[in-house]
Design an enzyme around this catalytic site. Structure first.
Site, mmCIF file in Angstrom:
data_model
loop_
_atom_site.group_PDB
_atom_site.id
_atom_site.type_symbol
_atom_site.label_atom_id
_atom_site.label_comp_id
_atom_site.label_asym_id
_atom_site.label_seq_id
_atom_site.Cartn_x
_atom_site.Cartn_y
_atom_site.Cartn_z
ATOM 1 C CD GLU A 213 9.048 -18.672 62.899
ATOM 2 O OE1 GLU A 213 9.235 -19.864 62.923
ATOM 3 O OE2 GLU A 213 8.043 -18.131 63.283
ATOM 4 C CG ASP B 146 13.039 -14.773 64.060
ATOM 5 O OD1 ASP B 146 12.408 -15.651 64.820
ATOM 6 O OD2 ASP B 146 14.416 -15.392 63.566
ATOM 7 C CD GLU C 95 4.133 -14.457 61.292
ATOM 8 O OE1 GLU C 95 3.804 -15.098 62.277
ATOM 9 O OE2 GLU C 95 5.094 -14.739 60.520
HETATM 10 C C1 XIL Z 1 0.785 -20.727 61.011
HETATM 11 C C2 XIL Z 1 -0.625 -20.487 60.198
HETATM 12 O O1 XIL Z 1 -1.278 -19.594 60.931
HETATM 13 C C3 XIL Z 1 -1.180 -21.991 60.730
HETATM 14 O O2 XIL Z 1 -2.259 -22.037 59.840
HETATM 15 C C4 XIL Z 1 -0.194 -23.235 60.192
HETATM 16 O O3 XIL Z 1 -0.973 -24.504 60.617
HETATM 17 C C5 XIL Z 1 1.244 -22.995 60.943
HETATM 18 O O4 XIL Z 1 1.611 -21.762 60.416
HETATM 19 N N1 XIL Z 1 4.851 -17.817 62.372
HETATM 20 C C6 XIL Z 1 4.659 -17.757 61.228
HETATM 21 C C7 XIL Z 1 3.364 -18.062 60.436
HETATM 22 O O5 XIL Z 1 5.694 -16.952 60.487
HETATM 23 O O6 XIL Z 1 3.816 -18.504 59.262
HETATM 24 C C8 XIL Z 1 2.563 -19.092 61.327
HETATM 25 O O7 XIL Z 1 1.448 -19.272 60.757
HETATM 26 C C9 XIL Z 1 2.587 -18.531 62.669
HETATM 27 C C10 XIL Z 1 3.730 -18.296 63.404
#
Ligand code: XIL
Length: 675
Positions: free
Chosen positions: A339, A383, A446
């Site tokens: 990010e 990202d 993700e």
């Molecule tokens: C999130 C986790 O799932 C949560 O448990 C934590 O509180 C915050 O982070 N983008 C990302 C991940 O790259 O690392 C994030 O994960 C979600 C958004």
């Protein structure tokens, strides 16, 4: 494209034979059509913990420190005659706490609800509901319900979702704290419930086999999800795993030079036992990075000087060396940087502490050191919203620049956090096509598909139509991924099943169901849609239960505070509040309406209004203002938020919304309940 990267994966490919790029070996998929699993038993939420203080004891509650005190009290009560009084607080974090280590099961997603109220005279101030856990002596604090306005005039419900994620935890508590005020307060009526999982459906095709020729199929998990039914589901469908939080900086190097790999190691060991590859997330991010990284020896924030830059880059180098070194040969790809793009900046770079202190050098250092330590690992930049035109371009420009500078970027990650209406397949196609020209591979890192398109609405029970839209979105996006399979090496979902998804606490505490498996671990229409897309045979799933087992049971309003008013005329009843529903304008297929809430002869600290719309009427496009909506079939509830709920005797508040209707909009009877 599936790139064999480790011995485990090579074994998997050999077992399957030479899988073509399109054809999936039928032996992998079983008979067609796949037999339906027996219908899932419907089990509603099971309550595992309550506190009502009606026996005149504190029912196991204690305090977070020795300064403040808790006691059962009859001064105020949300129901019955008792609550828990909290006094003697000297800081915002001090307050009531309940040890739940032996009561709550790791890996189980719980709905937690508790009511709070400030002592008379304290006015309005914010409180939140949190959890503290300690693993290997390191405490972590997790927010279950964010800062919420609470008043001294009525009870406010704090309701959110919580999953104990660490079987190794030696301490686990739920607690209520404030955002600033140190006044006394009361809590009452805690309920903790969950929906029991059902056995894994063994006869359905495994995703890892269905997409075997295309890419590795992954899920992000916490350690508890490698156990029990969750572990079985994970092993059946996935051949890649990401440790959701456990390789992040705050987990691996909480204090300078002290490394803790215990929790990520647990998941890595499980993966190795189950022929599952490990994806590394993440080395450099602006979140979940401890404060010390950007502070000097005295705890002061570093300012942008050459000396600060050297210090931060040294810390980064040391961190990357340790973490990548620890997992050398065990992690096939790393999200090296997460990010870092901000399309609003002319240079496209997020103004993180990393950027402020080092410019682009933190990226160069992280990639170069990671490559030096584990040359076989694929190194990615990662990202979100990479399908948006502006972000796509800045992301592309950055990767192009890094590559032309010789920075070893091997892959581009697309998080793909989406929702039932977004992103469009065409934008996704444009993005994947663009990066194919850069000589990098791509990864979906993700993925999840929220059932919400905004923050105004919450579904109590989720309409079937929303699940169909979700399946359609997954299908449309997977169609694009398959088109680009030659450049895509892995597709990872951000979570295993809907019971513990992070979207139950982000961006707000509400029920969200964004994944392929439901809260009871059963396959959803979205699963069937993507499997069918790939194999041509859509698995037949059991019919969903007639009543939604995960729908939170709404708590009964506090006695004596509810009043009903008929719409169209406001009646000043003796009850706590009344409501008036007015259609302010209407047109073919739609209307705009307003509901005015009027407090009775006493002040109130919060309200909710409910009505049932006839068939054909509903909220249009989540467009509502002045409150937060909860949709439960045709029953529509709007709750006040914060200060809008605080009304003096006779005071009023209004909400408005745009609805859709088949004919002349109705004027339903509205129930008003004071909190
Ligand atoms: C999130 C986790 O799932 C949560 O448990 C934590 O509180 C915050 O982070 N983008 C990302 C991940 O790259 O690392 C994030 O994960 C979600 C958004």
């Amino acid at each position: 494209m599936r790139v064999p990267v480790g011995p485990l994966l090579r074994r998997g490919l050999a077992a399957l034979g030479a899988a073509g790029l399109v054809a999936v070996p039928s032996a992998v998929l079983g008979a067609s059509p796949a037999p339906a699993a027996p219908p899932a038993a419907t089990t509603g939420p099971v309550t595992v913990l309550t506190s009502d203080f009606e026996d005149g004891t504190v029912q196991g509650w204690g305090t977070r420190s020795e300064v403040e005190a808790v006691a059962a009290s009859t001064t105020l009560a949300r129901s019955g005659s008792h609550s828990l009084a909290v006094s003697g607080r000297t800081t915002a974090w001090r307050g009531p706490s309940l040890d739940v280590l032996d009561t709550l099961e790791p890996g189980t997603g719980y709905l937690v609800e508790v009511w709070a109220r400030w002592a008379p005279g304290a006015g309005t101030a914010q409180m939140r509901l949190s959890s503290e856990r300690r693993v290997n002596g390191t405490p972590s604090y997790l927010n279950i319900v964010g800062d919420t306005d609470v008043t001294d005039a009525g009870w406010t419900r704090l309701r959110g979702y919580f999953t104990p994620e660490y079987p190794d935890a030696e301490f686990l508590s739920l607690y209520v704290e404030s955002a600033g005020s140190v006044a006394d307060f009361y809590v009452d009526d805690l309920t903790v419930s969950h929906v029991p999982t059902l056995p894994v459906q063994e006869d359905l095709p495994a995703l890892r086999d269905v997409f075997a020729a295309d890419w590795l199929t992954g899920a992000a998990v916490a350690p508890a999800e490698t156990e029990g039914d969750h572990g079985e589901l994970l092993a059946k469908h996935f051949n890649s795993v990401t440790t959701g939080n456990d390789m992040k900086w705050d987990a691996t190097e909480p204090t300078e030079g002290t490394f803790d790999f215990s929790q990520a190691d647990r998941t890595v060991a499980w993966a190795q036992e189950h022929d599952v590859e490990v994806y590394g997330h993440t080395l450099v991010w602006h979140q979940q990075v401890p404060a010390w990284v950007f502070q000097d020896a005295d705890g002061n924030e570093l300012t942008a000087t050459p000396a600060s830059k050297t210090l931060v880059l040294e810390r980064l180098e040391k961190h990357v060396r340790e973490v990548v070194g620890h997992y050398k040969g065990q992690v096939y790809a790393w999200d090296v940087a997460n990010e870092v793009v901000d399309p609003a900046q002319s240079d496209g770079m997020r103004r993180s502490r990393w950027y402020e202190l080092t410019g682009l050098d933190y990226l160069r250092t992280a990639f170069e050191v990671a490559h030096e330590v584990d040359p076989a690992a694929q190194l990615c930049i990662n990202d979100y919203s990479t399908t948006d035109a502006a972000k796509r371009q800045k992301y592309f420009d950055l990767v192009k620049r890094l590559k032309s500078d010789g920075v070893p970027v091997d892959c581009v990650g697309h998080q793909m956090h989406g929702n039932v209406d977004w992103p469009p397949a065409t934008d996704t196609d444009t993005t994947l096509t663009l990066f194919e020209g850069l000589g990098v591979t791509q990864r979906v890192t993700e993925m999840d598909v929220s059932i919400y398109t905004g923050t105004a609405v919450t579904y109590a029970s989720v309409p079937v139509e929303v699940m169909t839209r979700q399946a359609d979105r997954y299908k449309a996006l997977f169609q694009v991924f398959l088109k680009h399979a030659a450049s895509i090496d892995s597709v990872t979902f951000w979570g295993l099943a809907d019971d513990t998804t992070w979207l139950k606490s982000f961006p707000t505490a509400r029920r969200d169901l964004p994944l392929l498996f439901d809260e009871q671990l059963q396959a959803k229409p979205a699963y069937a849609a993507i499997v069918g897309l790939r194999t041509g045979v859509t698995p037949v799933l059991p019919a969903p239960p007639a009543t939604d087992p995960g729908a939170p049971v709404s708590s009964t309003p506090a006695s004596g505070t509810s009043a009903t008013a008929t719409s169209a005329t406001a009646t000043s009843a003796a009850g706590a509040c009344t409501a008036r529903y007015t259609v302010t304008s209407s047109w073919q297929g739609g209307f705009q309406a307003e509901v005015t809430v009027t407090a009775g002869s006493r002040p109130i600290g919060g309200w909710s209004v409910s009505w049932t719309w006839p068939a054909g009427e509903s909220l249009a496009n989540s467009s509502i203002w002045g409150g937060a909506a909860i949709i439960d079939g045709t029953r529509f509830t709007v709750e006040s938020q914060g200060q809008t709920g605080v009304l003096a005797a006779g005071g009023t508040a209004s909400i408005g919304f745009v609805g859709s209707s088949k004919g002349t909009p109705s004027v339903p009877t509205v129930t008003c309940t004071a909190g």
